[in-house]
Structures are given as structure tokens and as C-alpha cells.
Design a protein around this motif. Structure first.
Motif, short mmCIF file in Angstrom:
data_model
loop_
_atom_site.label_atom_id
_atom_site.label_comp_id
_atom_site.label_asym_id
_atom_site.label_seq_id
_atom_site.Cartn_x
_atom_site.Cartn_y
_atom_site.Cartn_z
N UNK A 135 74.44 34.56 -65.60
CA UNK A 135 75.53 35.40 -66.16
C UNK A 135 76.26 35.98 -64.56
N UNK A 136 75.48 36.13 -63.92
CA UNK A 136 76.31 36.97 -62.69
C UNK A 136 77.08 35.99 -61.86
N UNK A 137 76.44 34.69 -61.87
CA UNK A 137 77.00 33.57 -61.23
C UNK A 137 78.49 33.15 -61.57
N UNK A 138 78.63 33.69 -63.08
CA UNK A 138 79.81 33.31 -63.50
C UNK A 138 80.89 34.18 -62.78
N UNK A 139 80.57 35.10 -62.32
CA UNK A 139 81.56 36.25 -61.55
C UNK A 139 82.08 35.61 -60.17
N UNK A 140 81.28 34.57 -59.81
CA UNK A 140 81.48 34.29 -58.33
C UNK A 140 82.80 33.89 -57.95
N UNK A 141 83.69 32.99 -58.67
CA UNK A 141 84.92 32.75 -58.47
C UNK A 141 85.97 33.80 -58.42
N UNK A 142 85.46 34.83 -59.39
CA UNK A 142 86.32 36.12 -59.30
C UNK A 142 85.77 37.28 -58.53
N UNK A 143 85.01 37.10 -57.52
CA UNK A 143 84.30 38.15 -56.94
C UNK A 143 85.09 39.25 -56.06
N UNK A 144 86.09 38.63 -55.59
CA UNK A 144 86.80 39.27 -54.83
C UNK A 144 87.63 40.77 -55.65
N UNK A 145 87.83 40.31 -56.79
CA UNK A 145 88.66 41.23 -57.61
C UNK A 145 87.81 41.92 -58.70
N UNK A 146 86.72 41.57 -58.54
CA UNK A 146 85.49 42.07 -59.86
C UNK A 146 85.55 43.41 -59.51
N UNK A 147 85.57 44.15 -58.53
CA UNK A 147 85.42 45.63 -58.41
C UNK A 147 86.64 46.38 -59.33
N UNK A 148 87.90 45.85 -59.02
CA UNK A 148 88.96 46.33 -59.61
C UNK A 148 88.66 45.91 -61.25
N UNK A 149 88.20 44.85 -61.85
CA UNK A 149 87.86 44.61 -62.82
C UNK A 149 86.99 45.78 -63.70
N UNK A 150 85.99 46.14 -62.84
CA UNK A 150 84.82 47.01 -63.27
C UNK A 150 85.48 48.57 -63.43
N UNK A 151 86.44 48.94 -62.45
CA UNK A 151 87.06 50.11 -62.81
C UNK A 151 87.89 50.09 -64.18
N UNK A 152 88.52 48.82 -64.35
CA UNK A 152 89.50 48.90 -65.74
C UNK A 152 88.30 48.90 -66.95
N UNK A 153 87.36 48.32 -66.83
CA UNK A 153 86.39 48.40 -67.77
C UNK A 153 85.85 49.65 -68.15
N UNK A 154 85.99 50.63 -67.19
CA UNK A 154 85.49 51.95 -67.38
C UNK A 154 86.50 52.99 -67.74
N UNK B 162 88.59 55.14 -70.38
CA UNK B 162 88.05 55.57 -71.43
C UNK B 162 88.38 54.52 -72.68
N UNK B 163 89.68 53.96 -72.46
CA UNK B 163 90.30 53.28 -73.65
C UNK B 163 89.36 52.01 -73.86
N UNK B 164 88.95 51.53 -72.81
CA UNK B 164 88.21 50.27 -72.88
C UNK B 164 86.64 50.41 -72.99
N UNK B 165 86.22 51.72 -72.66
CA UNK B 165 84.75 51.78 -72.88
C UNK B 165 84.12 51.28 -74.13
N UNK B 166 84.60 51.42 -75.55
CA UNK B 166 83.81 51.03 -76.47
C UNK B 166 83.76 49.61 -76.61
N UNK B 167 84.77 48.90 -76.21
CA UNK B 167 84.68 47.38 -76.09
C UNK B 167 83.87 46.90 -75.03
N UNK B 168 83.75 47.39 -73.75
CA UNK B 168 83.01 46.81 -72.89
C UNK B 168 81.68 47.19 -73.22
N UNK B 169 81.42 48.31 -73.56
CA UNK B 169 80.07 48.58 -73.89
C UNK B 169 79.39 47.79 -74.80
N UNK B 170 80.16 47.51 -75.84
CA UNK B 170 79.69 46.71 -77.04
C UNK B 170 79.53 45.35 -76.41
N UNK B 171 80.61 44.64 -75.51
CA UNK B 171 80.06 43.30 -74.95
C UNK B 171 78.97 43.38 -74.20
#
Lengths: 314, 212
Positions: free
Chosen positions: A185-204, A206-215
Motif C-alpha cells: 500500500x505504501x509503495x503506491x505513494x512512491x510516485x507522489x512522495x514529494x507532494x504527499x506531505x501536502x496531501x496528508x495535511x489536507x486530509x487532516x 476538519x472538513x476532510x476528516x470523516x472521509x479520510x478516517x473512513x478510508x
């Protein structure tokens, strides 16, 4: 010509209407109009029909509730009565799905932003105004990506399970299974690893937390399911909590990892899984020791009662 | 915006376990975890979760009663009813795994509460234990009946196996209820107060277990 005009006015409406949108209901009318306008425009510019999918039905009830909107234009591509008409027709959701999938290839360059979505829309022959269908922080794009990765992981695990059932592969021991699943599962992040920290912060957000937690929870549940977890007591929660912890910490380590092929991350993962195994072994040892001790004490109590003559029925 | 709204709304639907959820209750962002075909997952989830919790609780109640009254004259009777409950629990464990249902997070609590209720009612004497049995079994039978109605409303064919199981168990619980009455449950001290209190507790337990 008129279509281009229609597109321009749709575009204006989009840009002005964006601030007014409140996300309290199902796909607003405006977005449906916008996508209809976009699609008409794209019909003009493209050779092949929209969407290789020939699905002709609405995906979800709410879409069906919206009255079919057709802004004035010379080339209606559907006759607006519930979606059974033109082969080009697809639901709002499918359209968004395709735009987001196309946008993923531009993420390494533009990040998880509306630019990436706009580029993706362009490759589909849609107007860049299509990015207006989504939030400007790229939330939907990230959630879409996570959902796709989870689906891929499920597929992978299902195939492996099938192989084991057919006897073509060995059943992996639990720690190896968990390790491989999380690594895959983590290997799927490799192509996007540079920008993933940004994605993590967006996932956190409040608006996104229900969906990201569910996933996240459904992914972890999937992994345990294929690992053969059959617990129906509190262990169900403990196991998932432990694996979630392992996954999250490994993901964070991966962000910081600069070793070749992410070896440090995989080694970290291996250690965490081993820790978890030890912990569960220790827990069950403690429990059986505890039970043995209790038995011992009960035996001692009975012996004393016998010695004191208290155990005789009168 | 549109997608986020759609996401949130479909998530809310899923969480509320709405009976009106469309066939399959599919989550838009799914990781592909449909256990079987196109069952109404939220409804089945709830049903199995609360039934599992119920049988687990019943097990602990009888365990509590046995701890106090195990060596009395009603001991064998309680043991027999307890064995039936153990079978029920085993069946629900299987169903939970098959349908990939999450067990209620309150299980440790029902563990203790059930035992305390069983032991407590047994300390009131044999009739007290029987009264407790009557109250609980009546509650559970009614609850199973509601579930049977729900499933029949949904689709009796699709849920045939589950319906059969629940009907069978409902009959067993009814039998326990009758046994309790036969053994002078109504002569227990403060019978009506006891019964009302226990049934209220059961209602709360059912409500919570369905959701958490």
C-alpha cells in the motif's frame, strides 16, 4: 460558436458562483449545468465519444432527483429524461472520477492543486474550468487517489487469497502478511512522495476528516480480513488500532526517508510489526499466567477450607 | 464542493444505517469490501451487531446466575438455558465473520454488566433469578420479532438464511421466558419493579449496541 458562448457564460457563472456554493446538499444544479456545458463544449472539440463507458444510468438517487438542465445551445447531447438516451451520457460522478484520474499524472509537477485538475481536464478535452467542479485545495483529488489505492490493495489481497485457496501459493505467516500488505500500500505513494506531505495535511482538515478516517479504517479492516482475522470480541478493535498505528507511523517515516529504495522504511515497518507480534504474545502469556495464578489461589483456598473442616455439608 | 457534499452525505447515510439506503448502500469512496452481493449492509450490520451483543450479554447473565445458584435446585435448569445461549453466541460469531460486521465497542461493559445482573438477581433468590430471566427473554423476543419484521420488509428471499436463524432463536428465547414463568418468576420480590427496570436496561443496551 454559440456553444463557445455558452461555455463562456457557464465559465463566468462558475467563477462567480463558486463562493456561493454551500456544501449542504447533493451535487448542486449549477455543477450539473456546468458539466453539461463542459460536455457540450468538449463534444465540439473532440473526435471520440465522451467516455468509453457506455453506462446509461444515473449512479445515485440524488442525481435522478435533479431535473435535467440543458442550458440553451444548438447541440444538446441528451434529451434530459433520466439518462437512458445518448450513449455519450455519463453521470456527474463518473465525469468527476475521470477528471480526477486524469489529473493524477500532473500531481508530481503541480502538486495536489486545482492546476493539476485543470491539466487533467485538458487531457480529456474538457475546459480548464472543469477544475471549478472541485475544491481549490485538491481535497477531492487526494481522497480520490486514496480511494483508488485502497481499491487496488483490496484487489491485490483478493488475488493473493485466491492463489492460496487454489493451493498455488503458501499461506504467509501473519507478520509477513501484514508487512507485505502495508508495504504494498505504501509503495503506491512512491510516485507522489514529494507532494504527499501536502496531501496528508489536507486530509487532516476538519472538513476532510470523516472521509479520510473512513478510508483509513476500511483499508485496515480489509487487510485484517484477508489476514484471516476472525475475532468478534474487543480484540477486533485492538488489532485494528495496532495496525493503524503501524501504518501511520511507517507512512510518516517514509516521508522523511531518503535511503535507496526506502530500505529504512521497510526495516522500520518490519520492526514495528515484530513489536506488535511480541506484544500480543506477551498479552496472551500474561493472561494464561493470570489464569493459572487464579486457579492456584482457588486450589489453595479449597485446601485450607478442607483443613479447617469448613467444607463439610451439614 | 459537489463531490465533497456527495461524500459527506453518502457517509452520513452509511453511518445512520438508514433503512432507506439504496440497495447495497454503496459508499462512493469504497475500498471494495462488500461481503456478499447486494445486501443492505447498514441494516444487516446493525442487526448482527446488536444480536451478537445480546447473546453475549445473555451468556454473562446466566454465568452470573450459575455462580450464585449453580449448586441449588435450579442449577441444572439454568445450566441448560445457558448452554442454549452459548450455541446462539457461537452462531452469531460465525455470522459476524461471514458478513464482516464490527462488534460493538461496549462488549467489555456488557461482559461485566451482564454478570452483575445475573449474580445480583440470583442473590434475590431462585425466584429473583427467574424473574430476571423472564424480563430479559421477553425483551429479547420482542426485539427479535422487530428484526424479523424489518428483514421481511426488506426482502424475505435475500435474507432467508438469516431470517431462519433469528426465528429459531426467537423461539428459543420465548421458551426460556416460559420456563421462567413456570418457575414462579412472578412470585419474586418486587417483581414488577424488577421487570420494568431490567427491561429498560435492555432497551438502552439494544439502542447503544446498534450504534456503537
Amino acid at each position: 460558436m454559440a456553444a463557445a458562448g455558452g461555455l463562456r457564460s457557464a465559465g463566468w457563472r462558475l467563477w462567480r458562483g463558486r463562493a456561493v456554493v454551500r456544501c449542504q446538499q447533493y451535487p448542486p444544479l449549477r455543477a450539473l449545468q456546468a458539466s453539461a456545458a463542459l460536455r457540450r463544449a468538449s463534444d465540439e472539440h473532440r473526435k471520440e465519444p465522451l467516455g468509453s463507458s457506455t453506462q446509461q444510468h444515473f449512479d445515485s438517487p440524488p442525481d435522478g432527483h435533479q431535473p435535467e438542465q440543458k442550458p440553451q445551445g444548438p447541440h444538446p447531447s441528451y434529451t434530459g429524461q433520466g439518462g437512458q438516451e445518448s450513449e455519450d451520457y455519463e453521470s456527474e460522478e463518473q465525469l468527476q472520477h475521470r477528471i480526477l484520474t486524469a489529473a493524477l499524472e500532473f500531481v508530481p509537477e503541480h502538486g495536489w492543486t486545482a492546476e493539476a485538475i485543470a491539466e487533467g481536464a485538458k487531457t480529456l478535452g474538457l475546459s480548464v474550468a472543469a477544475a471549478g467542479l472541485f475544491h481549490s485545495d485538491g481535497s477531492e483529488l487526494i481522497l480520490h487517489f486514496v480511494s483508488e489505492c485502497n481499491t487496488k490493495l483490496s484487489e491485490l489481497l483478493r488475488k493473493e487469497q485466491k492463489l492460496v485457496q487454489l493451493g498455488e501459493a503458501e499461506k504467509k505467516p501473519l507478520d509477513e502478511f501484514l508487512r507485505d500488505a502495508v508495504e504494498a500500500r505504501l509503495r503506491m505513494l512512491i510516485p507522489y512522495i514529494e507532494k504527499w506531505p501536502q496531501a496528508l495535511s489536507v486530509l487532516l482538515l476538519p472538513r476532510n476528516i470523516p472521509s479520510s478516517l473512513n478510508l483509513l479504517t476500511s483499508m485496515i479492516d480489509d487487510i485484517w480480513h484477508y489476514a484471516g482475522d476472525q475475532s468478534t470480541d474487543f480484540n477486533w478493535y485492538t488489532r485494528r488500532a495496532v495496525l493503524t498505528g503501524i501504518y501511520n507511523t511507517t507512512e510518516l517515516v517514509m516521508m522523511q526517508d531518503s535511503s535507496p529504495g526506502f530500505e529504512d522504511t521497510w526495516r522500520f515497518l518490519e520492526n514495528r510489526v515484530a513489536d506488535a507480534m511480541t506484544m500480543s504474545n506477551t498479552a496472551s502469556q500474561v493472561q494464561s499466567t493470570g489464569e493459572a495464578v487464579v486457579q492456584g489461589l482457588m486450589g489453595a483456598a479449597v485446601t485450607i477450607k478442607n483443613l479447617a473442616g469448613l467444607n463439610q455439608r451439614r | 464542493m459537489a463531490a465533497a457534499a456527495a461524500l459527506r452525505c453518502s457517509l452520513l447515510l452509511l453511518r445512520a444505517g438508514a433503512r432507506a439506503a439504496p440497495g447495497g448502500g454503496s459508499l462512493r469512496l469504497s475500498s471494495g469490501r462488500a461481503a456478499r452481493g447486494d445486501i443492505n449492509k447498514p441494516v444487516i450490520d446493525r442487526i448482527l451487531r446488536v444480536d451478537h451483543a445480546g447473546e453475549f450479554g445473555a451468556n454473562r447473565i446466566y454465568a452470573g446466575q450459575m455462580a450464585v445458584l449453580g449448586r441449588s435446585s435450579v442449577g441444572p435448569l439454568i445450566q441448560q438455558m445457558w448452554n442454549q445461549e452459548k450455541d446462539h453466541l457461537k452462531k452469531f460469531n460465525e455470522l459476524m465473520v461471514a458478513y464482516r460486521v464490527r462488534p460493538t465497542v461496549l462488549l467489555p461493559f456488557w461482559n461485566v454488566a451482564g454478570f452483575v445482573l445475573g449474580a445480583g438477581s440470583a442473590l434475590l433468590g431462585k425466584k429473583g433469578a427467574m424473574a430476571c430471566t423472564v424480563a430479559v427473554e421477553e425483551s429479547i423476543s420482542e426485539h427479535y420479532n422487530n428484526q424479523i419484521r424489518t428483514l421481511i420488509e426488506e426482502d424475505p428471499e435475500k435474507y432467508k438464511e438469516l431470517l431462519q436463524v433469528i426465528k429459531q432463536f426467537r423461539d428459543d428465547e420465548q421458551e426460556h421466558h416460559d420456563i421462567g414463568l413456570e418457575h414462579d418468576a412472578e412470585a419474586a420480590p418486587a417483581y414488577s419493579v424488577l421487570k420494568t427496570a431490567i427491561q429498560l436496561g435492555c432497551k438502552v443496551a439494544i439502542f447503544l449496541s446498534e450504534r456503537i
